[in-house]
Design an enzyme around this catalytic site. Structure first.
Site, PDB file in Angstrom:
ATOM      1  CB  SER A 107       5.551  14.380 -10.704  1.00  0.00           C
ATOM      2  OG  SER A 107       5.247  14.156  -9.352  1.00  0.00           O
TER       3      SER A 107
ATOM      4  CE  LYS B 217       4.346  17.934  -8.340  1.00  0.00           C
ATOM      5  NZ  LYS B 217       3.831  16.609  -8.720  1.00  0.00           N
TER       6      LYS B 217
END
Length: 805
Positions: free
Chosen positions: A712, A755
């Site tokens: 990520s 997130k």
């Protein structure tokens, strides 16, 4: 029957006061005079409660009833002759003519004694049998006209009778000798009786028989027949006494002195055997009765009959006896073919889910879809659902709500730390300490074959040299196979197809791939601040108020302060930490209520909150940086979403790249790819080609004690290096997530909702995502996205154009 002779056996030998003269046993001459004496035809009648007086026998009687006292006093002043008759019912306080037997004994009052407790005791001696003809008076005491009976005479020179008397003496002496409660002086009395007639009457009067038996002997006018009745009773008593002594001897010989508990067990068992039923026989009878009520198929019934027959042949002292008994009990306790009826009311189920859980709309929709299909199809095999997400978001409690909505039993099995395959499949019962698997054990607890079965923490299954429990779960969680689940302990198949299994997990990556393939994965995401506020108001605060014994009026907290608790004191996707903080506040309120503080206020203020909870924890908030090379990234963790900072610096060197911050292999590779891409595009950003050979680059991710890995951080690392090398700062309040390729493409990543929630908690305003993650954002409630701007990109150039200023 404790003793052969009653408590008055020797009382007649001497009255209870010290100066009373000794009354000798009856001689044959005295007996002859007694039978030939004249007695009145009209006698006062004394009713005895629980004894029968025989001719020649001396007994003490305690006089307590008013009529009896008046009768004794009247007779003692006159000729001291009374008629003594046993009453039929000893509980009758005022017996009438119909309440007493017809045949009694004429008695003479020998002595009257005043006892220390104030009662009167009369010593009386039986003289001759009589038969009542009619009642003369009933007040102040009973008086009746009587007819004397001809006393039975001992047959002379009858060898059989002589043998009977001798046998009677021996039996009586044996009973006295072997009975600990009868004084040894009684032997002297028996041995010194000369008259056989008196001996028969003496033993008849003193043996421990009921009133009706003694009355039958009194009414027997054939002395030989009366003697036979006495011998029969004594023989029975001798046998019972011998049996009791034999039981005690047998038990004593079988036990260890140091094991008193074992002694008691053996004694109980021996007594049960003498009574005609051993514990084993009782167990077998009980199991056969329970088996009649079981709804099992012929295969299981045949197995049970076979094992029960084996159990019947076992020695109760053997080691396998208890093992086999436990096995049969398990077969009988399992809910074979027993199912609860489902309450398939979809609207009711929706209400229950909404009541118990705020948010989680996607999860609720999937549950309602399953219930709807079950309602339409009736016999649908249960799918295996797996709720996965961070801790504290309500995965396990969802199972409780499903069970309540269906009206099914609820069982939960924690798999955390299970590393033995036999925990799932059970042990073979031949091993010492063998047990069924926990699947079977929980079905026994559920008492139905279609419960809602929670397999908690399936991602934390272990593995050891005892097997792989994940592999053992494959059969359990396969709808096509679990109708024939085989447990090693019960040694037969069990149908699990109607069980609704629900697994929970935090991290799918640690679940066995084949096991993961058998489950329908349903993501349970974290909550936004707004959702947490609602959950606290609807569930957490009422629950903690009740748990601490308070009332609603004792606790009040404003929404801004509740939001402060969430943001300043908890850092999580779920609400477990929030629950603890609320409990801490309510505990303080409970203390003040209990202490009856005068200035108690139910309302929590900011000052009181900080005093109770402390100054607040440091949060991962976005911090404005004026230094190039610092970028905010987004990451997924087992606790939900979080932000992380990536910092880059450079110094003179030879082109070396240093990576710090406890990074995993994937993140190290992302840094190498970012640097390689940047070198390939150096001219596009005004960087000389030989510049990379003259400096050393250092990329650091703070909080080095925390391991970090995952695909990520590619775009974040590339942005950080580009910002450093070009001297351009990163735009304020912006964060990004995504992976990159050497060609500069931005790849999608997972955990988008977590997130985004982390970015919002950190006051981020703009988020950069791969264009392929647009669908993930669109699935999120628009209310949670308020105040956020999303940039969807395909290429790294787009990221740098948006992020750098």
């Amino acid at each position: 029957m404790n003793d052969i002779f009653d408590d008055n056996f020797l009382d007649f030998q001497a009255p209870m006061d010290s100066d009373a003269e000794f009354i000798p046993l009856l001689s044959p001459e005295e007996e002859e005079n007694m039978h030939t004496s004249d007695y009145p035809e009209d006698l006062p009648i004394l009713a005895l409660r629980n004894n029968v007086l025989f001719p020649g026998v001396v007994i003490p009687i305690t006089v307590g009833r008013d009529k009896s006292i008046k009768l004794i006093q009247h007779a003692n002043k006159r000729d001291k002759i009374i008629g003594v008759v046993a009453q039929k019912n000893q509980d009758e306080e005022e017996p009438g003519f119909d309440d007493i037997f017809e045949v009694g004994t004429i008695a003479q009052i020998i002595r009257m004694l005043k006892m220390p407790d104030g009662s009167t005791t009369a010593i009386i001696q039986g003289k001759r049998r009589f038969k009542m003809k009619q009642l003369v008076q009933s007040e102040p005491f009973l008086r009746a006209q009587v007819e004397l009976c001809k006393e039975p005479v001992a047959p002379k020179k009858d060898k059989e009778y002589i043998a009977m008397i001798q046998s009677m003496k021996e039996l009586a002496l044996k009973i006295i000798q072997e009975s600990p409660n009868i004084p040894s002086e009684a032997q002297f009395a028996i041995k010194n009786i000369e008259s056989s007639t008196f001996l028969v009457n003496f033993i008849s009067s003193n043996m421990n028989a009921d009133v009706f038996k003694k009355q039958e002997m009194l009414e027997e006018m054939n002395l030989k027949e009366q003697a036979m009745q006495v011998i029969q009773h004594l023989t029975l008593e001798v046998q019972q006494l011998a049996m009791r002594n034999e039981i005690q001897t047998r038990v004593k010989s079988d036990i260890d002195r140091q094991q008193r508990e074992y002694f008691l067990h053996q004694q109980m068992k021996t007594i049960q055997e003498e009574l005609g039923g051993s514990p084993q026989e009782q167990d077998i009878a009980s199991m056969k009765e329970r088996a009649k009520k079981k709804n099992w198929n012929e295969k299981v019934a045949k197995l049970f009959r076979k094992e029960l027959e084996r159990f019947q042949r076992m020695n109760p002292q053997g080691a396998e006896y208890t093992v086999q008994l436990n096995y049969l009990d398990l077969l009988l306790d399992l809910p074979w073919g027993s199912y609860t009826k489902d309450k398939l009311d979809i609207k009711r189920a929706a209400r229950i889910l909404d009541k118990d859980h705020y948010g989680l709309d996607d999860v609720k929709t999937r549950i309602l879809e399953y219930l709807a299909v079950l309602k339409l199809k009736k016999d649908m095999k249960s799918p295996i659902l797996c709720f996965y997400g961070p801790p504290g978001v309500g995965k396990t409690s969802l199972g409780k709500s499903i069970a309540e909505s269906l009206g099914r039993s609820y069982v939960r099995m924690s798999l955390g730390g299970v590393h033995d395959e036999s925990e799932i499949r059970g042990h073979r019962k031949t091993y010492i300490g063998a047990m069924p698997g926990r699947i079977i054990q929980n079905l026994k607890k559920a008492e139905s074959s279609n419960p809602v079965f929670i397999l908690d923490e399936v991602d934390k299954l272990g593995r050891s040299n005892h097997g792989d429990p994940s592999s053992a779960l494959l059969e359990v969680l396969d709808p096509a196979q679990n109708d024939t689940f085989y447990d090693n302990y019960i040694e037969t198949e069990y149908d699990l197809s109607k069980v609704m299994f629900i697994a929970t997990a935090n991290d799918l990556s640690t679940i066995h791939p084949a096991l993961r393939d058998r489950m329908e994965l349903i993501e349970v995401n974290g909550y936004t601040v707004e959702e947490k506020i609602e959950i606290a108001k609807r569930h957490l605060i009422p629950k903690q108020i009740e748990a601490h014994g308070l009332e609603k009026k004792h606790f009040s907290i404003a929404k801004p302060l509740l939001e402060s608790v969430i943001e300043d004191y908890t850092r999580e996707s779920g609400v477990r930490g929030l629950d603890k903080m609320i409990a801490k506040l309510i505990r303080n309120q409970a203390k003040e209520v209990a202490m009856e503080e005068d200035n108690f206020s139910p309302k929590i203020t900011l000052e009181r909150m900080r005093k109770i909870l402390g100054p607040g924890r440091k949060k991962s908030k976005y911090t404005n940086n004026d230094v190039p090379g610092v970028v905010t990234g987004l990451a997924w963790t087992s606790m939900g979403g979080d932000i992380l900072f990536i910092e880059s610096s450079m110094a003179k060197g030879k082109g070396k790249l240093n990576l710090t911050g406890n990074l995993g292999d994937v993140m190290k590779e992302s840094a190498l790819i970012a640097l390689a891409y940047l070198r390939s595009k150096a001219s596009d950003y005004g960087i000389n080609d030989d510049f990379f050979e003259q400096i050393d680059l250092h990329v650091h991710v703070p909080e080095g004690a925390t391991p970090k890995d995952g695909p990520s951080a590619g775009v974040t690392m590339l942005t950080s290096l580009t910002s450093l090398l070009t001297g351009k700062k990163v735009k304020k309040a912006i964060a990004m997530t995504g992976e990159i390729t050497l060609r500069g493409e931005v790849l999608p990543v997972g955990g988008i909702k977590e997130k985004i929630l982390a970015a919002k908690r950190a006051d981020i305003k703009e988020i950069v995502l791969s264009v392929h993650n647009r669908a993930d954002v669109e699935e999120i409630n628009a209310a949670y996205l308020k105040g956020l701007t999303f940039h969807y990109v395909n290429k790294m150039e787009e990221v740098l154009n948006i992020a750098l200023i």
